[in-house]
Every structure is written in C-alpha cells, then in structure tokens.
Design a protein around this motif. Sequence first.
Motif, PDB file in Angstrom:
ATOM      1  N   VAL A  33       0.862  -1.184   0.000  1.00  0.00           N
ATOM      2  CA  VAL A  33       0.000   0.000   0.000  1.00  0.00           C
ATOM      3  C   VAL A  33       0.894   1.228   0.000  1.00  0.00           C
ATOM      4  CG1 VAL A  33      -1.671   1.346   1.322  1.00  0.00           C
ATOM      5  CG2 VAL A  33      -1.910  -1.133   1.207  1.00  0.00           C
ATOM      6  N   ALA A  34       0.557   2.206  -0.845  1.00  0.00           N
ATOM      7  CA  ALA A  34       1.265   3.493  -0.843  1.00  0.00           C
ATOM      8  C   ALA A  34       0.253   4.575  -1.173  1.00  0.00           C
ATOM      9  CB  ALA A  34       2.410   3.499  -1.859  1.00  0.00           C
ATOM     10  N   GLY A  35       0.021   5.483  -0.228  1.00  0.00           N
ATOM     11  CA  GLY A  35      -0.989   6.519  -0.444  1.00  0.00           C
ATOM     12  C   GLY A  35      -2.345   5.882  -0.664  1.00  0.00           C
ATOM     13  N   ALA A  36      -2.995   6.258  -1.780  1.00  0.00           N
ATOM     14  CA  ALA A  36      -4.325   5.720  -2.098  1.00  0.00           C
ATOM     15  C   ALA A  36      -4.265   4.587  -3.114  1.00  0.00           C
ATOM     16  CB  ALA A  36      -5.220   6.846  -2.619  1.00  0.00           C
ATOM     17  N   GLU A  37      -3.075   3.994  -3.303  1.00  0.00           N
ATOM     18  CA  GLU A  37      -2.916   2.903  -4.273  1.00  0.00           C
ATOM     19  C   GLU A  37      -2.396   1.654  -3.574  1.00  0.00           C
ATOM     20  OE1 GLU A  37      -4.113   3.385  -7.127  1.00  0.00           O
ATOM     21  OE2 GLU A  37      -4.192   5.571  -7.192  1.00  0.00           O
ATOM     22  N   TRP A  38      -2.758   0.485  -4.119  1.00  0.00           N
ATOM     23  CA  TRP A  38      -2.277  -0.767  -3.560  1.00  0.00           C
ATOM     24  C   TRP A  38      -2.013  -1.760  -4.696  1.00  0.00           C
ATOM     25  CZ3 TRP A  38      -4.518  -5.725  -3.743  1.00  0.00           C
ATOM     26  CH2 TRP A  38      -5.781  -5.795  -4.346  1.00  0.00           C
ATOM     27  N   GLY A  39      -1.420  -2.882  -4.387  1.00  0.00           N
ATOM     28  CA  GLY A  39      -1.165  -3.916  -5.383  1.00  0.00           C
ATOM     29  C   GLY A  39      -0.390  -5.064  -4.762  1.00  0.00           C
ATOM     30  N   SER A  81      -3.229  -8.673   3.879  1.00  0.00           N
ATOM     31  CA  SER A  81      -4.223  -9.226   2.959  1.00  0.00           C
ATOM     32  C   SER A  81      -4.706  -8.159   1.988  1.00  0.00           C
ATOM     33  CB  SER A  81      -5.426  -9.770   3.740  1.00  0.00           C
ATOM     34  OG  SER A  81      -6.117  -8.706   4.384  1.00  0.00           O
ATOM     35  N   GLU A  82      -5.317  -8.612   0.891  1.00  0.00           N
ATOM     36  CA  GLU A  82      -5.886  -7.690  -0.078  1.00  0.00           C
ATOM     37  C   GLU A  82      -7.048  -6.911   0.533  1.00  0.00           C
ATOM     38  OE1 GLU A  82      -6.925  -9.512  -3.758  1.00  0.00           O
ATOM     39  OE2 GLU A  82      -4.884 -10.188  -4.197  1.00  0.00           O
ATOM     40  N   ALA A  83      -7.817  -7.570   1.401  1.00  0.00           N
ATOM     41  CA  ALA A  83      -8.942  -6.889   2.046  1.00  0.00           C
ATOM     42  C   ALA A  83      -8.462  -5.696   2.859  1.00  0.00           C
ATOM     43  CB  ALA A  83      -9.694  -7.877   2.943  1.00  0.00           C
ATOM     44  N   ARG A  84      -7.368  -5.874   3.606  1.00  0.00           N
ATOM     45  CA  ARG A  84      -6.807  -4.781   4.390  1.00  0.00           C
ATOM     46  C   ARG A  84      -6.278  -3.681   3.479  1.00  0.00           C
ATOM     47  NH1 ARG A  84      -7.103  -1.378   8.401  1.00  0.00           N
ATOM     48  NH2 ARG A  84      -5.083  -0.772   9.293  1.00  0.00           N
ATOM     49  N   ALA A  85      -5.663  -4.059   2.362  1.00  0.00           N
ATOM     50  CA  ALA A  85      -5.130  -3.075   1.412  1.00  0.00           C
ATOM     51  C   ALA A  85      -6.263  -2.226   0.842  1.00  0.00           C
ATOM     52  CB  ALA A  85      -4.365  -3.779   0.297  1.00  0.00           C
ATOM     53  N   ARG A  86      -7.363  -2.878   0.453  1.00  0.00           N
ATOM     54  CA  ARG A  86      -8.506  -2.134  -0.091  1.00  0.00           C
ATOM     55  C   ARG A  86      -9.105  -1.198   0.951  1.00  0.00           C
ATOM     56  NH1 ARG A  86      -9.817  -7.321  -2.372  1.00  0.00           N
ATOM     57  NH2 ARG A  86      -9.449  -7.331  -4.636  1.00  0.00           N
ATOM     58  N   GLU A  87      -9.213  -1.684   2.176  1.00  0.00           N
ATOM     59  CA  GLU A  87      -9.773  -0.872   3.248  1.00  0.00           C
ATOM     60  C   GLU A  87      -8.956   0.409   3.449  1.00  0.00           C
ATOM     61  OE1 GLU A  87     -10.675  -1.211   8.076  1.00  0.00           O
ATOM     62  OE2 GLU A  87      -9.847  -2.917   6.967  1.00  0.00           O
TER      63      GLU A  87
END
Length: 324
Positions: A33-39, A81-87
């Motif tokens: 996660v960085a700022g408002a972006e994730w991957g 997790s991806e869920a945490r990244a999206r949150e």
Amino acid sequence: RGTIIEAKLDRGRGPVATVLVQRGTLHVGDIIVAGAEWGRVRALMSDTGASVREAGPSVPVEVLGFNGIPEAGDRLAVVESEARARELTEYRARKKREKLAARGVRGSLEQMMHQLKTAGRKEFPLIVKGDVQGSVEAISGALEKLGTDEISARVIHSGVGGITESDVTLAKSSGAVIVGFNVRAHKEARELAERDGIEIRYYNIIYDLVDDVKKAMSGLLAPTLRETTLGTAQILEIFDISKVGKVAGCRVTEGKVERGANVRLIRDNVVIHEGKLSQLKRFKDDVREVSAGQECGMAFENYQDMKVGDTIECYRVETVQRSL
C-alpha cells in the motif's frame, strides 16, 4: 518498509514505482500500500535493470504491480491481505477527495471575493491529467504563465494516469474543465462527467492544449475540427495473415466501429497509436460497420504493434464551435 521516490505509467509494464527500502525486506508477492494505491509486487528491478526476488534497506528498487500510480513521497507499507489493502486505500482516497473538493469550494469563494476587489479579474480553473509527470509539469507551467490583468488560468489539480471519478467530482465542485494529455477517462468517470455536464477535453500536442485555453480565456475560440466518439472495441486475439500482416480479433463493447474511421489504440489508459482503420471484417466478409456486442477483425494502416487486452477507440472528426 520504504518511500516512493518516483512513480510513472510505463506503456509496456503499467504503473512503475521507484522505492527506497528503509527497513525490513520487500519481496516479490508482498501485498503493498502506498498513499491511495495498492497492489501485489509482481516484479522487483534493481538499479542495474536486473530482476531480483527481494530488496533490503537503503536499496532503491523499481516495483511493478500497483493498480494505480502512487505519488512521490508516499510511504510504502506491506499489509497482510488484499482486504486490508482495499480498506486502507479506499479510506485514503475518500479523505483525499474530500480535501480536494473542500479546497475547490474554498477556491471558488476566494475567487469571487478576489474578483470583487480587483474590478472583475477572473480565474479559469483547470484539472490536468497526463501520461507522465514531465508532461503534466510542462503543461501546468505553461498554463500558469497565461493570463492578463482581466483573467488567468489556475491549475487546481494535476496528476499522472487516466481521468478518475475523483477528478470529475472535483471539477463539478470547483467549476473546472478537465484536460487530458495522452490519457483517457475511466468508463465510470466518463459516465459521471456526462451525467453532471462536465467537459473533458483530450489532447496529444501540448501546444494545442495551451493554445485552446488561451483562446478560450480571450473569448476568441473559433470553429475548428473536433472529434465525436463512435465506439470502442476490445482486442481478444491477434492473427498473423499472409499479405495482410497482423489483424486484431475484437469485440465491439460500445457504440460501433466503421471502416475508414479514425482510430486510437489505448493501452493502460494511455494512447500509443493514432491512425486509420484500413480493414474491417465480419468473419471473412468486408463490412462497413460493426455494432456493439459483435465480433470482428480489424487492421490498421501502417501499424502492427497490437496486443491482447488493448482498447480500440473509433471516432469521427467534424467541424463544430469550440468551447471550454
């Protein structure tokens, strides 16, 4: 784990961020996660261009795998997790939109007060999106130099990458026009702009963009050539045909495509080619047009570098009264 030093949209690799790892180790496969972006880290490239599996402290490394383009200075973190990244990114994106919208409203109020104090001086608010940071900086710098005692251009927001719903929301709240340089609006952003009556203008030459804004500010924007989008198609397969070359097997996703029309090839929301549609076929027959939902074969004049997943934008050029 580190800090984003630089980020850009690479036409072949997608979003690429240069990261200085400051603690721990960054691995291929990590969710970031960085700022408002994730991957998810798809690949790591050292400063020599070599592919590596991990990067430790004080080591700058190129990171591939972000869903969007982070901003220089953003802190990079690894999450479970991806869920945490999206949150995390959804929360940050929402706060960023609220901040930008609030800034736009304040700007409008200050603008009105300023106009009263300066005998009618006006500001022309703009949102600028481009394919690379260098282009965005050059455009913003050129626009900010425009103006007279009566009117000036003001870039209220700029960034790299496709035009998003956040850009349209900010344009609506601040009364701004959105200009895109070698980028396109995401489908959701385009639909929102149409509903809200927000104009999005596309350019591929900086001089034309700046000249249009200058003419609009002067009230001298004359009738000129303007494009109307006919439809879009998605490339599903690439065929090599003797005596013809590469032909793209496509499905028309919106509107229609016409033989002989102007076309753009778009990859990751960045325009990589503009030209003419030389051939259009349904099965083995040449046809004049193909409508949404149908499959067809397309070939471009003097261009062969198509890839599966690319978008083809078909448009017509007509003479209309220009306005911003």
